[in-house]
Scaffold this motif. Structure first.
Motif, PDB file in Angstrom:
ATOM      1  N   ASN A  17      10.690 -10.096  -4.136  1.00 21.89           N
ATOM      2  CA  ASN A  17      11.349 -10.818  -3.054  1.00 21.89           C
ATOM      3  C   ASN A  17      10.738 -12.184  -2.781  1.00 21.89           C
ATOM      4  O   ASN A  17       9.636 -12.488  -3.236  1.00 21.89           O
ATOM      5  CB  ASN A  17      11.320  -9.974  -1.777  1.00 21.89           C
ATOM      6  N   ALA A  18      11.475 -12.969  -1.999  1.00 17.55           N
ATOM      7  CA  ALA A  18      11.013 -14.302  -1.615  1.00 17.55           C
ATOM      8  C   ALA A  18      10.168 -14.274  -0.352  1.00 17.55           C
ATOM      9  O   ALA A  18       9.449 -15.216  -0.064  1.00 17.55           O
ATOM     10  CB  ALA A  18      12.209 -15.225  -1.411  1.00 17.55           C
ATOM     11  N   VAL A  19      10.264 -13.194   0.431  1.00 11.90           N
ATOM     12  CA  VAL A  19       9.539 -13.097   1.700  1.00 11.90           C
ATOM     13  C   VAL A  19       8.757 -11.792   1.734  1.00 11.90           C
ATOM     14  O   VAL A  19       9.289 -10.726   1.418  1.00 11.90           O
ATOM     15  CB  VAL A  19      10.509 -13.140   2.908  1.00 11.90           C
ATOM     16  N   TYR A  20       7.497 -11.912   2.139  1.00 11.98           N
ATOM     17  CA  TYR A  20       6.662 -10.740   2.371  1.00 11.98           C
ATOM     18  C   TYR A  20       6.084 -10.841   3.763  1.00 11.98           C
ATOM     19  O   TYR A  20       5.665 -11.923   4.191  1.00 11.98           O
ATOM     20  CB  TYR A  20       5.548 -10.634   1.318  1.00 11.98           C
ATOM     21  N   ILE A  21       6.099  -9.739   4.461  1.00  9.38           N
ATOM     22  CA  ILE A  21       5.533  -9.676   5.802  1.00  9.38           C
ATOM     23  C   ILE A  21       4.327  -8.766   5.726  1.00  9.38           C
ATOM     24  O   ILE A  21       4.456  -7.572   5.434  1.00  9.38           O
ATOM     25  CB  ILE A  21       6.553  -9.133   6.826  1.00  9.38           C
ATOM     26  N   PHE A  22       3.150  -9.346   5.919  1.00  6.82           N
ATOM     27  CA  PHE A  22       1.913  -8.580   5.921  1.00  6.82           C
ATOM     28  C   PHE A  22       1.598  -8.235   7.371  1.00  6.82           C
ATOM     29  O   PHE A  22       1.202  -9.098   8.149  1.00  6.82           O
ATOM     30  CB  PHE A  22       0.758  -9.374   5.319  1.00  6.82           C
ATOM     31  N   GLY A  23       1.797  -6.983   7.727  1.00  8.25           N
ATOM     32  CA  GLY A  23       1.559  -6.529   9.086  1.00  8.25           C
ATOM     33  C   GLY A  23       0.278  -5.715   9.168  1.00  8.25           C
ATOM     34  O   GLY A  23      -0.403  -5.481   8.175  1.00  8.25           O
ATOM     35  N   GLY A  24      -0.024  -5.283  10.380  1.00  6.20           N
ATOM     36  CA  GLY A  24      -1.215  -4.474  10.591  1.00  6.20           C
ATOM     37  C   GLY A  24      -2.418  -5.308  10.968  1.00  6.20           C
ATOM     38  O   GLY A  24      -2.389  -6.533  10.908  1.00  6.20           O
ATOM     39  N   PRO A  25      -3.498  -4.627  11.327  1.00  9.04           N
ATOM     40  CA  PRO A  25      -4.669  -5.322  11.877  1.00  9.04           C
ATOM     41  C   PRO A  25      -5.687  -5.825  10.851  1.00  9.04           C
ATOM     42  O   PRO A  25      -6.595  -6.559  11.214  1.00  9.04           O
ATOM     43  CB  PRO A  25      -5.306  -4.244  12.753  1.00  9.04           C
ATOM     44  N   GLU A  26      -5.554  -5.455   9.585  1.00 12.87           N
ATOM     45  CA  GLU A  26      -6.622  -5.718   8.623  1.00 12.87           C
ATOM     46  C   GLU A  26      -6.466  -7.072   7.921  1.00 12.87           C
ATOM     47  O   GLU A  26      -5.835  -7.184   6.871  1.00 12.87           O
ATOM     48  CB  GLU A  26      -6.695  -4.589   7.600  1.00 12.87           C
ATOM     49  N   VAL A  27      -7.056  -8.109   8.500  1.00 13.76           N
ATOM     50  CA  VAL A  27      -6.953  -9.475   7.986  1.00 13.76           C
ATOM     51  C   VAL A  27      -7.563  -9.589   6.588  1.00 13.76           C
ATOM     52  O   VAL A  27      -6.991 -10.241   5.707  1.00 13.76           O
ATOM     53  CB  VAL A  27      -7.615 -10.475   8.962  1.00 13.76           C
ATOM     54  N   PHE A  28      -8.712  -8.974   6.370  1.00 14.74           N
ATOM     55  CA  PHE A  28      -9.384  -9.061   5.070  1.00 14.74           C
ATOM     56  C   PHE A  28      -8.468  -8.588   3.941  1.00 14.74           C
ATOM     57  O   PHE A  28      -8.366  -9.233   2.900  1.00 14.74           O
ATOM     58  CB  PHE A  28     -10.686  -8.243   5.086  1.00 14.74           C
ATOM     59  N   LEU A  29      -7.788  -7.466   4.132  1.00 15.41           N
ATOM     60  CA  LEU A  29      -6.907  -6.934   3.090  1.00 15.41           C
ATOM     61  C   LEU A  29      -5.685  -7.817   2.866  1.00 15.41           C
ATOM     62  O   LEU A  29      -5.215  -7.968   1.730  1.00 15.41           O
ATOM     63  CB  LEU A  29      -6.489  -5.504   3.423  1.00 15.41           C
ATOM     64  N   LYS A  30      -5.165  -8.414   3.929  1.00 13.39           N
ATOM     65  CA  LYS A  30      -4.037  -9.352   3.790  1.00 13.39           C
ATOM     66  C   LYS A  30      -4.472 -10.554   2.958  1.00 13.39           C
ATOM     67  O   LYS A  30      -3.757 -10.980   2.049  1.00 13.39           O
ATOM     68  CB  LYS A  30      -3.558  -9.818   5.167  1.00 13.39           C
ATOM     69  N   ASN A  31      -5.639 -11.101   3.292  1.00 12.24           N
ATOM     70  CA  ASN A  31      -6.152 -12.260   2.557  1.00 12.24           C
ATOM     71  C   ASN A  31      -6.404 -11.925   1.091  1.00 12.24           C
ATOM     72  O   ASN A  31      -6.116 -12.722   0.197  1.00 12.24           O
ATOM     73  CB  ASN A  31      -7.437 -12.784   3.205  1.00 12.24           C
ATOM     74  N   LYS A  32      -6.926 -10.733   0.855  1.00  4.69           N
ATOM     75  CA  LYS A  32      -7.208 -10.302  -0.514  1.00  4.69           C
ATOM     76  C   LYS A  32      -5.911 -10.177  -1.326  1.00  4.69           C
ATOM     77  O   LYS A  32      -5.861 -10.574  -2.491  1.00  4.69           O
ATOM     78  CB  LYS A  32      -7.961  -8.967  -0.471  1.00  4.69           C
ATOM     79  N   MET A  33      -4.858  -9.657  -0.712  1.00  2.00           N
ATOM     80  CA  MET A  33      -3.575  -9.520  -1.408  1.00  2.00           C
ATOM     81  C   MET A  33      -2.991 -10.902  -1.725  1.00  2.00           C
ATOM     82  O   MET A  33      -2.467 -11.127  -2.824  1.00  2.00           O
ATOM     83  CB  MET A  33      -2.580  -8.708  -0.580  1.00  2.00           C
ATOM     84  N   PHE A  34      -3.104 -11.837  -0.785  1.00  2.42           N
ATOM     85  CA  PHE A  34      -2.593 -13.181  -1.068  1.00  2.42           C
ATOM     86  C   PHE A  34      -3.409 -13.844  -2.176  1.00  2.42           C
ATOM     87  O   PHE A  34      -2.847 -14.540  -3.029  1.00  2.42           O
ATOM     88  CB  PHE A  34      -2.577 -14.065   0.188  1.00  2.42           C
ATOM     89  N   GLU A  35      -4.695 -13.608  -2.190  1.00  2.00           N
ATOM     90  CA  GLU A  35      -5.544 -14.149  -3.258  1.00  2.00           C
ATOM     91  C   GLU A  35      -5.104 -13.589  -4.613  1.00  2.00           C
ATOM     92  O   GLU A  35      -5.041 -14.322  -5.606  1.00  2.00           O
ATOM     93  CB  GLU A  35      -7.007 -13.798  -2.986  1.00  2.00           C
ATOM     94  N   LEU A  36      -4.786 -12.297  -4.658  1.00  2.00           N
ATOM     95  CA  LEU A  36      -4.284 -11.691  -5.894  1.00  2.00           C
ATOM     96  C   LEU A  36      -2.968 -12.361  -6.313  1.00  2.00           C
ATOM     97  O   LEU A  36      -2.776 -12.678  -7.492  1.00  2.00           O
ATOM     98  CB  LEU A  36      -4.088 -10.184  -5.711  1.00  2.00           C
ATOM     99  N   MET A  37      -2.081 -12.583  -5.344  1.00  2.00           N
ATOM    100  CA  MET A  37      -0.809 -13.258  -5.641  1.00  2.00           C
ATOM    101  C   MET A  37      -1.074 -14.632  -6.251  1.00  2.00           C
ATOM    102  O   MET A  37      -0.467 -15.001  -7.263  1.00  2.00           O
ATOM    103  CB  MET A  37       0.035 -13.415  -4.368  1.00  2.00           C
ATOM    104  N   THR A  38      -1.968 -15.368  -5.636  1.00  2.00           N
ATOM    105  CA  THR A  38      -2.297 -16.712  -6.107  1.00  2.00           C
ATOM    106  C   THR A  38      -2.830 -16.666  -7.533  1.00  2.00           C
ATOM    107  O   THR A  38      -2.373 -17.410  -8.405  1.00  2.00           O
ATOM    108  CB  THR A  38      -3.333 -17.366  -5.169  1.00  2.00           C
ATOM    109  N   ASN A  39      -3.792 -15.779  -7.780  1.00  2.00           N
ATOM    110  CA  ASN A  39      -4.427 -15.708  -9.096  1.00  2.00           C
ATOM    111  C   ASN A  39      -3.488 -15.232 -10.198  1.00  2.00           C
ATOM    112  O   ASN A  39      -3.592 -15.679 -11.336  1.00  2.00           O
ATOM    113  CB  ASN A  39      -5.664 -14.810  -9.044  1.00  2.00           C
ATOM    114  N   LYS A  40      -2.577 -14.327  -9.879  1.00  2.00           N
ATOM    115  CA  LYS A  40      -1.689 -13.765 -10.906  1.00  2.00           C
ATOM    116  C   LYS A  40      -0.402 -14.564 -11.118  1.00  2.00           C
ATOM    117  O   LYS A  40       0.177 -14.524 -12.197  1.00  2.00           O
ATOM    118  CB  LYS A  40      -1.311 -12.314 -10.546  1.00  2.00           C
TER     119      LYS A  40
END
Length: 139
Positions: A17-40
């Motif tokens: 998809n073109a839009v992802y909504i990262f919800g929930g309280p865990e900022v570290f995991l959200k940042n880590k997932m975006f970093e994975l997106m960036t790297n891949k």
């Protein structure tokens, strides 16, 4: 969608998809997932011009939309990480998402909204329907 499924999609190089909504309280995991997106998804040489991290801090700037709809000289995906989207006043959130919805999200563009407010995450998922996946991150 759960975080593991998203991780598999990213590693395959084919986010759905073109839009992802990262919800929930865990900022570290959200940042880590975006970093994975960036790297891949974005080659290192294109990251400076194709990866945008916006710590919202309560104000939407016109530059965000200019960057989303702006021209790029490379064919790599453009990634936008809008952190703390729930910090925007309701009127600004609505105007911003209405603009994206009405104008459409350009091809080869992925927008990630983060929010720790369940109501706002659901609001975003409803607004973008088939274009969006919502993932909640918990430690």
């Amino acid at each position: 969608m759960d975080a593991e499924s998203l991780e598999k999609l990213i590693k395959s190089g084919k986010p759905a998809n073109a839009v992802y909504i990262f919800g929930g309280p865990e900022v570290f995991l959200k940042n880590k997932m975006f970093e994975l997106m960036t790297n891949k998804l974005v080659p290192a040489e294109d990251r400076q011009s194709n990866v945008f991290k916006c710590l919202c801090g309560g104000k939407i700037t016109p530059e965000i939309l200019d960057s989303i709809y702006g021209f790029s000289f490379n064919v790599s995906p453009k990634l936008f990480y809008l952190q703390d989207f729930d910090s925007f006043p309701a009127k600004q959130r609505k105007e911003f998402t209405d603009t994206l919805h009405d104008n459409g999200i350009p091809t080869n563009t992925i927008i990630v909204f983060t929010s720790s407010d369940l109501r706002i995450s659901n609001e975003l998922a409803t607004k973008f329907k088939q274009q969006a996946d919502k993932i909640d991150f918990w430690a």
